[in-house]
Motif scaffolding. Structure first.
Motif, short mmCIF file in Angstrom:
data_model
loop_
_atom_site.label_atom_id
_atom_site.label_comp_id
_atom_site.label_asym_id
_atom_site.label_seq_id
_atom_site.Cartn_x
_atom_site.Cartn_y
_atom_site.Cartn_z
N PHE A 113 26.11 1.31 8.08
CA PHE A 113 25.36 0.13 8.19
C PHE A 113 24.10 0.37 7.52
N ILE A 153 19.94 0.55 6.75
CA ILE A 153 18.88 0.90 7.49
C ILE A 153 17.65 0.78 6.61
N ARG A 154 16.60 0.02 7.11
CA ARG A 154 15.37 -0.29 6.46
C ARG A 154 14.19 0.14 7.25
N LEU A 205 11.80 -0.63 12.07
CA LEU A 205 13.25 -0.27 11.65
C LEU A 205 14.11 -1.41 11.85
N THR A 206 14.80 -1.86 10.60
CA THR A 206 15.83 -2.86 10.99
C THR A 206 17.06 -2.09 10.55
N LEU A 207 18.22 -2.34 11.51
CA LEU A 207 19.44 -1.82 11.39
C LEU A 207 20.38 -2.83 10.99
N GLY A 208 21.45 -2.53 10.07
CA GLY A 208 22.49 -3.54 9.93
C GLY A 208 22.07 -5.04 9.40
N GLN A 209 20.78 -5.13 8.81
CA GLN A 209 20.36 -6.44 8.14
C GLN A 209 20.39 -7.50 9.11
N CYS A 243 15.94 -7.86 14.06
CA CYS A 243 15.87 -6.48 14.35
C CYS A 243 14.76 -5.75 13.84
#
Length: 238
Positions: A140, A142-143, A161-165, A169
């Protein structure tokens, strides 16, 4: 964090990524003078580090298409052995104190592993890559964004932090994140065998760069991350 400190860390980061076989293709982040419109509408001169071609990374389309777009446009800075793409983008306000005003750190994994013909080393060196070839893995993106201009208490932390678009999130992070901290976060957690095999390279000391905490009291009360070498005493007293 200053542009000079950031660039010193990026140079060291690239050396370690190549030496450890983490990077199979890389582009050094560029520097470009530009302008930035602040939250008050005032335009200020800015320095862009790591500017990349525009992509469909944030569009509502299939992830495989997003990855292909980023990969085909070479819109990344480091390509990993399994096709994962990492990028480091920072914007500093110029003049005065050279203040960090935005960053985006991203990891886009390849949804389909390269074949043995495309990446033979990936399949031949089990001691380095065996863990990332397991069938049960769900990859997945990560940003980590630092975007104080669009801060909304709890819902849009300055650094998050953003996980999985997932669109909403945004897990708070205590302070902006240096590029090497992000790289180590990815390698330690998702390329564990490669990391352990090269700990002497990855854990070699980097110059300490003090960062101002940007998390608010309300955001401290919900689940959040403190990343990197921020000293506990600084976090507690911030």
């Amino acid at each position: 964090m200053t542009p000079a400190a950031l660039l010193r860390q990026i140079n060291a980061l690239y050396s370690r990524a190549i030496l450890s076989n983490l990077s199979v293709k890389q582009f050094m982040p560029t520097q470009k003078n530009s302008s930035y419109v602040g939250g008050d509408g005032v335009v200020t001169p800015a320095l862009l580090i790591g500017d990349l071609p525009s992509t469909s990374a944030l569009k509502n389309i299939a992830y495989a298409d997003i990855y292909d777009d980023i990969n085909l446009k070479d819109a990344y800075h480091i390509k990993l052995p399994d096709g994962g793409l990492i990028s480091f983008q920072y914007i500093f306000e110029l003049g005065g104190e050279e203040k960090l005003i935005k960053h985006r750190l991203a990891y886009f994994p390849c949804s389909v592993l390269p074949t043995i013909e495309e990446a033979p080393e990936l399949y031949e060196r089990d001691e380095l890559f065996g863990d990332i070839l397991m069938n049960r893995i769900v990859r997945f993106p990560i940003r980590i964004d630092y975007d104080p201009k669009n801060h909304k208490e709890v819902f849009h932390p300055k650094c998050h932090l953003t996980l999985g678009q997932f669109q909403e999130c945004r897990i708070p992070i205590a302070a902006p994140v240096m590029p090497y901290v992000f790289l180590l976060f990815v390698v330690r957690n998702f390329y564990s065998r490669l990391y352990k095999h090269n700990m002497n390279i990855f854990e070699k000391r980097m110059p300490y760069v003090p960062l101002d905490f940007t998390i608010t009291e309300s955001e401290r009360r919900i689940s959040h991350f403190v990343m990197g070498r921020n000293r506990r005493s600084e976090y507690v007293s911030a």
